[in-house]
Design a protein around this motif. Structure first.
Motif, mmCIF file in Angstrom:
data_model
loop_
_atom_site.group_PDB
_atom_site.id
_atom_site.type_symbol
_atom_site.label_atom_id
_atom_site.label_comp_id
_atom_site.label_asym_id
_atom_site.label_seq_id
_atom_site.Cartn_x
_atom_site.Cartn_y
_atom_site.Cartn_z
ATOM 1 N N ALA A 212 27.663 98.867 41.483
ATOM 2 C CA ALA A 212 28.520 97.699 41.678
ATOM 3 C C ALA A 212 27.673 96.649 42.389
ATOM 4 N N TYR A 213 27.643 95.440 41.828
ATOM 5 C CA TYR A 213 26.727 94.417 42.323
ATOM 6 C C TYR A 213 27.414 93.059 42.312
ATOM 7 N N ASP A 214 26.928 92.145 43.134
ATOM 8 C CA ASP A 214 27.568 90.827 43.226
ATOM 9 C C ASP A 214 26.897 89.774 42.350
ATOM 10 N N THR A 215 26.053 90.206 41.444
ATOM 11 C CA THR A 215 25.394 89.305 40.509
ATOM 12 C C THR A 215 25.083 90.087 39.237
ATOM 13 N N THR A 216 24.741 89.394 38.166
ATOM 14 C CA THR A 216 24.457 90.075 36.903
ATOM 15 C C THR A 216 22.981 90.401 36.737
ATOM 16 N N SER A 217 22.197 90.222 37.782
ATOM 17 C CA SER A 217 20.782 90.580 37.722
ATOM 18 C C SER A 217 20.418 91.465 38.910
ATOM 19 N N VAL B 217 18.626 98.156 48.626
ATOM 20 C CA VAL B 217 18.780 99.523 48.146
ATOM 21 C C VAL B 217 19.945 99.547 47.162
ATOM 22 N N LEU B 218 19.711 100.108 45.997
ATOM 23 C CA LEU B 218 20.756 100.198 44.992
ATOM 24 C C LEU B 218 21.531 101.487 45.206
ATOM 25 N N THR B 219 22.834 101.364 45.336
ATOM 26 C CA THR B 219 23.682 102.531 45.506
ATOM 27 C C THR B 219 24.148 102.995 44.139
ATOM 28 N N ILE C 260 34.670 90.381 45.537
ATOM 29 C CA ILE C 260 34.656 89.627 44.281
ATOM 30 C C ILE C 260 34.610 88.121 44.559
ATOM 31 N N ARG C 261 35.395 87.667 45.520
ATOM 32 C CA ARG C 261 35.399 86.230 45.836
ATOM 33 C C ARG C 261 34.044 85.745 46.351
ATOM 34 N N SER C 262 33.307 86.612 47.033
ATOM 35 C CA SER C 262 32.014 86.203 47.587
ATOM 36 C C SER C 262 30.841 86.462 46.631
ATOM 37 N N ALA C 263 31.110 87.075 45.497
ATOM 38 C CA ALA C 263 30.044 87.338 44.522
ATOM 39 C C ALA C 263 29.552 86.024 43.921
ATOM 40 N N ARG C 264 28.295 86.005 43.520
ATOM 41 C CA ARG C 264 27.712 84.779 42.959
ATOM 42 C C ARG C 264 28.488 84.259 41.761
ATOM 43 N N ASN C 265 28.921 85.157 40.891
ATOM 44 C CA ASN C 265 29.672 84.723 39.709
ATOM 45 C C ASN C 265 31.173 84.963 39.847
ATOM 46 N N LYS C 266 31.608 85.266 41.079
ATOM 47 C CA LYS C 266 33.030 85.504 41.388
ATOM 48 C C LYS C 266 33.602 86.654 40.557
ATOM 49 N N LYS C 267 32.751 87.645 40.295
ATOM 50 C CA LYS C 267 33.166 88.815 39.533
ATOM 51 C C LYS C 267 32.538 90.058 40.131
ATOM 52 N N ILE C 268 33.164 91.189 39.839
ATOM 53 C CA ILE C 268 32.525 92.467 40.127
ATOM 54 C C ILE C 268 31.690 92.798 38.891
#
Length: 133
Positions: free
Chosen positions: A35-40, A48-50, A73-81
């Motif tokens: 689960a990441y806050d960006t698509t890259s 560290v990747l969990t 989700i709101r704080s993610a760069r693309n506003k998505k999980i």
């Protein structure tokens, strides 16, 4: 011993865990999820990747500690999980850098907060969502 047990329970119970987000694996294959806050995965090279394992034909709660999935989700760069789906063999055979550089993940699934709520907090991994025929 009783006092120590109470102290440990008190410390652990102070943490907030949001476990509303569920991933349902309807396939007969095990995966790893990130689960990441960006698509890259390249955006934070030192992070560290969990890797969360999800077994075939199971439901897994995705835990978020000390915050809510809404805030995440709101704080993610693309506003998505953004869920990166990785094959178990890939994780076992390639380094973190190789996986990222060569984009060795099966799929990225990205969902907005409204989409997650509409799905009742359940993301389904099946042949359709992963693009299998």
């Amino acid at each position: 011993i009783i006092l120590l047990s109470l102290l440990v329970f008190t410390l652990v119970s102070c943490d907030y865990w949001d476990d509303r987000l569920k991933v349902v694996n309807k396939l007969d294959q095990d995966f790893y999820l990130i689960a990441y806050d960006t698509t890259s995965l390249n955006d934070y090279p030192n992070k560290v990747l969990t890797l969360d394992p999800i077994s075939a034909d199971t439901l897994k709660s995705m835990l978020q500690m000390n915050t809510t999935w809404e805030n995440t989700i709101r704080s993610a760069r693309n506003k998505k999980i953004n869920l990166f789906i990785l094959d178990v063999d890939t994780v076992n055979h390639y380094s973190r850098d190789n996986i990222i550089k060569n984009k060795r993940y099966l799929r990225i699934l990205s969902y907005s907060l409204s989409e997650i709520k509409r799905m009742d907090w359940k993301i389904v991994l099946d042949s359709n969502s992963l693009g299998y025929k």
